[in-house]
Write a protein that holds these residues in place. Structure first.
Motif, PDB file in Angstrom:
ATOM      1  N   HIS A  65       0.827  -1.216   0.000  1.00  0.00           N
ATOM      2  CA  HIS A  65       0.000   0.000   0.000  1.00  0.00           C
ATOM      3  C   HIS A  65       0.859   1.263   0.000  1.00  0.00           C
ATOM      4  N   HIS A  67       1.185   5.547  -2.017  1.00  0.00           N
ATOM      5  CA  HIS A  67       0.656   6.568  -2.925  1.00  0.00           C
ATOM      6  C   HIS A  67       1.831   7.241  -3.637  1.00  0.00           C
ATOM      7  N   HIS A 222      -9.026   2.141   1.257  1.00  0.00           N
ATOM      8  CA  HIS A 222      -8.717   2.347   2.676  1.00  0.00           C
ATOM      9  C   HIS A 222      -9.930   1.940   3.509  1.00  0.00           C
ATOM     10  N   HIS A 262      -4.955  -0.408   6.330  1.00  0.00           N
ATOM     11  CA  HIS A 262      -5.142  -0.007   7.734  1.00  0.00           C
ATOM     12  C   HIS A 262      -5.964  -0.975   8.579  1.00  0.00           C
ATOM     13  N   ASP A 313       2.680   3.078   2.898  1.00  0.00           N
ATOM     14  CA  ASP A 313       1.682   4.159   2.851  1.00  0.00           C
ATOM     15  C   ASP A 313       2.326   5.538   2.709  1.00  0.00           C
TER      16      ASP A 313
HETATM   17 ZN   LIG Z   1      -3.134   5.184   1.873  1.00  0.00          ZN
END
Ligand SMILES: [Zn+2]
Length: 420
Positions: A65, A67, A222, A262, A313
C-alpha cells in the motif's frame, strides 16, 4: 535458462519460522525458483553458479500500500490527523499531477527510489489523472519491478482542483481497464482504486463494482483508518451497518482480489465480512503512528487466518524503505500487547514473513524461495554492519533489517531477472 546463486539463503517458509540455509544454492529456472539446496542436485550440475561468498540472499520486499504522488510529501505534515491532513497536504500536491511534465519528473524519481529500496512488488495509488497514471504504469514496466497501479476515483468531498466528475471517472477508469487488463502474467497490472468511501458517490461506487466484475480487476482502498473517518462514513451511509459493508454493498470487495489498507477500528462484524471475502489487509504502522490513527490488531488477523502484508503508505508513512515498516510492525504489536495481553507481540520471524511471503501472496506465488515461486531476490552485503563474530544468520538478518540501509542491497532480482 537455469542459473544458481550461492550464499547464505534465508526466507520465511512458515509464518513464524525462518528457513536458514548457510552456503547453499538458490536455483533459478527462468522466472521461478527451482528450490534451495545445500549441495547442488545432479540435474543442475552443469548450470552456471555465482558464488556470492558470505552475503545474504533474501526475498525482495513487498509493499502492499502506497501513494506514488505523495512521495514528494514524505516527512511533512504529521501534526495533523487523517482528514485535515488530506485537505492541507495531500489534495494540493496530488492536483499538480494534472501536469504531465511535473508527473514525469517526479514519478521517475519515485520509481528509482522504490526500486533501490529493494521493493520488488508494490501496490500503488497514483492520482486521479488518466495521463499521469498511464505514465506511472509505463515507468514501472521499464523499471523491471512489478505490482499494481491504480487511477484514484474521487467524485465527492475533495478539493475543487482535484475532484473529478462521475462521467470522467468512469470513462478514464474504463479506458485503463481495457488497456491494462486481460494479461494475467503481466508484471505490472491495473487495479481499481476508489480513494475511500467519503470520496466516492454511491453512483460511482455502484459503477466501479460493475467495472471490477466485468474486467476481473483487483481492488484497493482504505478501511477503518481513523475514528473521525469511520464516523463520517456512518453519517454518509447511515442505512449500511458498517464501513466494510459499504464496500461490500457496492461490489467493491471481490473475493480474493481486494486489499484494504489499515483496518485499525474494525469491529467483530466487519472482521467476519473480510474473512468471508478473503480480503487482504495492508498493515501500515508508520502511517498509523504519524497520523495518530491507532494500532491495527495484526496478530489477531493472522490468528484468524486473514492474509496480511506491510505497506509503507507513502506519505502517511515517511519512507519507501520497507525494513523500517517491518521494524515498526514489531513495535506496534508490542505497544498493542500492553493493553491486549491476549495477543502476543509479533516475533521478528513473523514480521519478516509479512515483509516478504505474507505481502507477496497478493501478487501471486511471490515472496519465498520455495520451488515454483517467482524468484524475487535481494543480495545483501552486511559486511559494514558491525557484528560479533559467531553471530547466527538469523541474528545477522535481524541486524540488517534493524540497522542496515539501501546501500547494503547490492543486487536485485525480480521474476528471475537481475535488475540491479
Ligand atoms: Zn493510503
Amino acid at each position: 535458462m537455469i542459473k544458481c546463486l550461492k550464499g547464505n539463503v534465508i526466507f520465511a517458509e512458515e509464518k513464524n519460522k525462518l528457513k536458514v540455509m548457510p552456503h547453499s544454492y538458490l536455483v533459478i529456472n527462468n522466472e521461478r525458483s527451482a528450490g534451495v539446496y545445500e549441495s547442488l542436485p545432479e540435474e543442475y550440475k552443469n548450470a552456471p553458479v555465482e558464488d556470492l561468498g558470505d552475503k545474504l540472499i533474501i526475498p525482495g520486499f513487498m509493499d502492499v500500500h502506497l501513494h506514488a504522488p505523495q512521495w514528494l510529501n514524505k516527512g511533512v505534515g504529521y501534526s495533523e490527523e487523517l482528514l485535515p491532513w488530506l485537505q492541507k497536504y495531500t489534495f494540493p500536491l496530488e492536483s499538480k499531477f494534472a501536469d504531465i511534465k511535473f508527473a514525469e519528473k517526479y514519478y521517475k524519481l519515485f520509481v528509482d527510489e522504490l526500486k533501490s529500496s529493494g521493493t520488488t512488488r508494490a501496490c500503488i495509488f497514483a492520482s486521479r489523472h488518466y495521463e499521469a497514471t498511464k505514465l506511472l504504469i509505463e515507468l514501472m514496466k521499464e523499471s523491471g519491478i512489478g505490482g499494481y497501479v491504480g487511477k484514484v476515483n474521487m467524485d465527492r468531498n475533495s478539493s475543487e482542483e482535484l475532484q473529478e466528475t462521475y462521467e470522467d471517472s468512469v470513462k478514464e477508469t474504463t479506458m485503463l481497464a481495457k488497456e491494462y487488463s486481460g494479461d494475467d502474467n503481466a508484471l505490472v497490472k491495473f487495479i481499481l482504486t476508489p480513494r475511500f468511501v467519503p470520496s466516492t458517490t454511491s453512483e460511482l461506487m455502484t459503477k466501479l463494482g460493475e467495472i471490477a466484475e466485468k474486467y476481473n480487476l483487483h481492488v484497493q482502498s482504505h478501511l477503518d483508518e481513523n475514528v473521525d473517518e469511520v464516523a463520517w462514513v456512518k453519517e454518509l451511509h447511515s442505512d449500511i451497518p458498517t464501513f466494510t459493508e459499504v464496500y461490500e454493498h457496492f461490489g467493491l470487495l471481490p473475493d480474493n482480489r481486494t486489499v484494504m489498507a489499515h483496518c485499525i477500528h474494525n469491529n467483530d462484524r466487519e472482521i467476519e465480512v473480510l474473512k468471508k471475502h478473503n480480503t487482504f489487509i495492508a498493515h501500515c504502522p508508520l502511517s498509523n503512528f504519524n497520523l495518530a490513527s491507532g494500532i491495527a490488531p495484526i496478530k489477531r488477523y493472522m490468528e484468524e487466518g486473514l492474509d496480511v502484508g506491510l505497506g509503507s503508505d507513502i506519505s502517511g508513512g515517511h519512507t519507501l524503505y520497507m525494513p523500517v515498516s517491518c521494524v515498526a510492525a514489531v513495535s506496534a504489536s508490542k505497544i498493542y500487547h500492553v493493553s491486549h495481553k491476549e495477543y502476543s507481540p509479533l516475533t521478528f520471524a513473523e514480521a519478516f514473513y509479512l515483509l516478504t511471503k505474507g505481502g507477496g501472496k497478493f501478487f501471486g506465488k511471490v515472496g519465498s524461495f520455495e520451488e515454483g515461486y517467482e524468484c524475487d531476490a535481494l543480495v545483501i552485503d552486511d559486511s559494514n554492519i558491525t557484528s560479533i563474530d559467531g553471530m547466527t544468520l538469523e541474528e545477522r538478518l535481524e541486524k540488517f533489517i534493524y540497522t542496515g540501509n539501501r546501500g547494503n542491497i547490492v543486487r536485485i532480482y525480480c521474476r528471475g531477472k537481475q535488475i540491479k
